[in-house]
Design an enzyme around this catalytic site. Structure first.
Site, PDB file in Angstrom:
ATOM      1  CG  HIS A 209       6.746  -2.179   2.774  1.00  0.00           C
ATOM      2  ND1 HIS A 209       6.942  -1.374   3.864  1.00  0.00           N
ATOM      3  CD2 HIS A 209       7.935  -2.731   2.474  1.00  0.00           C
ATOM      4  CE1 HIS A 209       8.218  -1.463   4.220  1.00  0.00           C
ATOM      5  NE2 HIS A 209       8.839  -2.276   3.403  1.00  0.00           N
ATOM      6  NE  ARG A 316      11.198  -5.234   1.161  1.00  0.00           N
ATOM      7  CZ  ARG A 316      11.578  -4.634   0.033  1.00  0.00           C
ATOM      8  NH1 ARG A 316      11.395  -5.224  -1.132  1.00  0.00           N
ATOM      9  NH2 ARG A 316      12.141  -3.444   0.075  1.00  0.00           N
ATOM     10  NE  ARG A 352      14.038  -7.353   5.347  1.00  0.00           N
ATOM     11  CZ  ARG A 352      13.544  -6.255   4.790  1.00  0.00           C
ATOM     12  NH1 ARG A 352      14.335  -5.239   4.515  1.00  0.00           N
ATOM     13  NH2 ARG A 352      12.267  -6.182   4.478  1.00  0.00           N
ATOM     14  CD  GLU A 454      16.270  -1.422   7.523  1.00  0.00           C
ATOM     15  OE1 GLU A 454      15.578  -1.143   6.533  1.00  0.00           O
ATOM     16  OE2 GLU A 454      16.129  -2.476   8.172  1.00  0.00           O
ATOM     17  CG  ASN A 477      13.261   1.609   0.394  1.00  0.00           C
ATOM     18  OD1 ASN A 477      13.751   2.255  -0.517  1.00  0.00           O
ATOM     19  ND2 ASN A 477      12.871   0.347   0.244  1.00  0.00           N
ATOM     20  CG  ASP A 478      12.904   1.493   6.693  1.00  0.00           C
ATOM     21  OD1 ASP A 478      11.867   2.180   6.728  1.00  0.00           O
ATOM     22  OD2 ASP A 478      12.885   0.250   6.657  1.00  0.00           O
ATOM     23  NE  ARG A 488       9.524   2.463   3.304  1.00  0.00           N
ATOM     24  CZ  ARG A 488      10.180   1.318   3.360  1.00  0.00           C
ATOM     25  NH1 ARG A 488      10.943   1.055   4.417  1.00  0.00           N
ATOM     26  NH2 ARG A 488      10.106   0.444   2.404  1.00  0.00           N
ATOM     27  CB  CYS A 525      18.602  -4.072  -0.989  1.00  0.00           C
ATOM     28  SG  CYS A 525      18.535  -3.875   0.788  1.00  0.00           S
TER      29      CYS A 525
END
Ligand code: PEP
Ligand code: MG
Length: 595
Positions: A209, A316, A352, A454, A477-478, A488, A525
């Site tokens: 992140h 987010r 989210r 995810e 990503n996840d 990651r 996303c």
């Protein structure tokens, strides 16, 4: 706060040093070094009761274990350096590590806790002061070096004891480059792009992140740079090349000239791209693709609007919970969400629910994470929201109130089962009734509820989830992280973080098919949505909506405008039939070259 070796324009005239790391956020920054290092941590001072000494010594031991772990990580990183530098840094880190195992510093701190009944951080600080006073009095160069080691290890211990993180960088000289061992996502969020030109760190991975936050702020950044801190002097000129993943310390004249030219050509590329702002995102064969933005905070809304984004595909909400010791109230959350919804002026906003855990931590919720043996697999995201009902209900109430101001969708992170979606739908109904009874204005129809896909289980289970979700958002990503078991945010395994792994692609394709069968929208996303290397493949797999950092939107538009959907679909079929990751990468890159 621990920023001591601050900037001083100009800097020493040392020899140029080039270091390689991971290019995580594009652009080239040139400026004076602002070094964030382990010094001058504010030390809390308090007395403890006799009955608390064992627990306080235990805290000291926990901080020692954390420090050893950090040093071991730095040692692995040091192996990436040329031999002589690796050896020197390893010796230094070994010396630091040995101080942490039963040295005078530790024994002295333990004794002060037991005898003087002071808190562990103060005990460490007092012991550092005593040791350095004695060593300095002996006027011996070797001991002066040891005193410096003790100070550095002690500061690391105190930082781990107080959990003091880097902060705000509010006193940096404008245009500075931040250089640090590690920077948390929360601290990155505090960086002001008006003051900070870019940053580089020793630790950190490409999809963590901190990297995402850098991209969203448009700050050039290079992470995972071994040997970064020992070669730096405050104020020295540093170049951070976030396109190539290079950091140049004390560049000579020729290097500076070369990078200034690259900086100018990057700016020209951005200007050329800006001409696409009002052009419709259509493929060559006329398909209109939805281009959406991922936002980290309301301050990005204006940029999103100016880019002509179709919607906010992912807001987010972690920003609401970062850099504070308490939880945000419903009103406070509403104000921030309302700013985004009203700011988007009728374009939908996908909000989210809280996704803390893993590398995104919120101090006020720290109690849930500190004890977790494996935070990435622990009580986080939707699991936490469903466990802590006031947390979820407060957030739902704020979202529902914001939904009265414009179209809103609710997105749930880390979904693994339909029951979680049903539980949130039920909670939303209850919260909506309560608000309506109080006379609060809400939209007639409650917002659609979507699931992040995810976790591999969610992708495999997508047909069942599609029965109760109103939409899907593919969080690659996840998905990559959990499918390949590759963290990651960890630079040590970064080369193995592969979104093109056949297992990942099968999960993506399966989720897209499930959404299509169920007739619900699906977007991507994860960060690959904003990387032109993956655009053809994603469109070929049937994805028609991409959500990304605002800074990537125009380059993705440019890429898709050069593509033909039917050809991309044929190529995606070839890719899906392949089992060899190397062959897949070659197929994707070949196609990108010709189309
Ligand atoms: C993802 O996992 O792909 C995603 C978009 O969510 P985050 O990066 O916030 O975990
Ligand atoms: Mg995620």
């Amino acid at each position: 706060m621990r920023s001591e070796r601050h900037t001083k324009e100009g800097g020493a005239s040392a020899a140029e040093t080039r270091l390689e790391g991971l290019a995580v956020s594009p652009g080239i920054a040139i400026g004076p070094a602002y070094i964030v290092e382990a010094g001058a941590v504010p030390v809390p001072e308090y007395s403890i009761l006799a009955a608390e000494t064992v627990a306080e010594q235990e805290r000291l031991h926990t901080a020692m274990a954390a420090s050893v772990k950090q040093i071991d990580k730095l040692k692995v990183k040091a192996q990436g350096l040329p031999d002589a530098a690796a050896e020197e840094l390893t010796l230094l880190l070994d010396a630091h590590r040995s101080i942490l195992s039963g040295s005078r510093l530790i024994r002295g701190a333990e004794r002060r806790i037991a005898v003087d009944k002071v808190n562990a951080a103060l005990a460490v600080q007092q012991e550092i002061n005593e040791i350095t006073r004695q060593f300095t009095a002996m006027d011996d160069a070797y001991l002066a070096g040891r005193a410096q080691d003790v100070r550095e290890v002690g500061a690391r211990l105190i930082r781990n004891l107080t959990e003091e993180k880097f902060r705000a960088f509010s006193d940096v000289t404008p245009g500075s480059i931040i250089l640090a061992e590690d920077i948390t996502p929360a601290d990155t969020a505090l960086m002001d792009p008006e003051r900070i030109a870019g940053f580089a760190t020793v630790l950190g991975g490409p999809q963590g992140h901190t990297a995402i936050m850098a991209r969203s702020l448009g700050l050039p950044a290079v992470l995972g740079v071994p040997g970064l801190l020992p070669v730096l002097e405050p104020g020295q000129t540093v170049i951070v090349d976030g396109l190539e993943g290079t950091v140049v310390v004390a560049p000579d004249k020729a290097t500076l000239t070369k990078y200034r030219a690259r900086q100018a050509s990057h700016a020209d590329d951005r200007k050329r791209l800006a001409k696409l702002t009002n052009v419709a995102p259509r493929t060559r064969d006329g398909a209109l693709i939805g281009l959406h933005v991922n936002l980290e905070s309301p301050r990005e809304v204006e940029a999103a609007r100016q880019l002509g984004a179709d919607s906010v595909g992912l807001l987010r909400t972690e920003f609401l919970f970062m850099n504070r010791a308490d939880l945000p109230s419903e009103d406070e959350q509403f104000e921030a969400l309302a700013q985004v919804v009203a700011g988007m002026d009728g374009q939908p906003v996908t909000i989210r629910t809280l996704d803390v855990g893993g590398d995104k931590l919120a101090s006020a919720l720290g109690r849930y994470f500190t004890e977790a043996p494996n935070p990435a697999l622990g009580l986080r995201a939707i699991r936490l929201s469903l466990r802590d009902k006031p947390l979820l209900n407060t957030q739902l109430a704020a979202i529902l109130r914001a939904a009265a101001l414009g179209p809103v969708r609710v997105l749930l992170p880390m979904i693994t089962g339909a029951g979680q979606i049903r539980a949130v739908r039920k909670a939303m109904g209850v919260v909506a009734r309560r608000l309506r009874n109080k006379g609060v204005t809400l939209p007639d129809a409650l917002p659609p509820i979507g699931a992040m896909i995810e976790i591999p289980a969610a992708a495999l289970h997508a047909p069942a989830l599609a029965d109760c979700a109103d939409f899907f958002a593919l969080g690659t990503n996840d998905l990559v992280m959990y499918t390949l078991a590759i963290d990651r945010g960890d630079d040590q395994v970064a080369p193995m973080y592969d979104p093109l792994h056949p297992a990942v692609l099968k999960l993506v394709a399966h989720s897209v098919d499930a959404a299509e069968q169920a007739g619900i929208p699906i977007s991507v996303c994860g960060e690959i949505a904003g990387d032109p290397r993956f655009t053809a493949l994603l469109l070929g797999l049937g994805v028609r909506d991409l959500s990304m950092s605002p800074g990537s939107l125009l380059s993705i538009k440019q890429r898709l405008m050069g593509l033909d959907l039917a050809t991309a679909a044929d190529r995606a079929k070839l890719v899906l039939a392949q089992h060899d990751p190397g062959r897949i990468a070659a197929l994707v890159d070949d196609f990108n070259e010709i189309a």
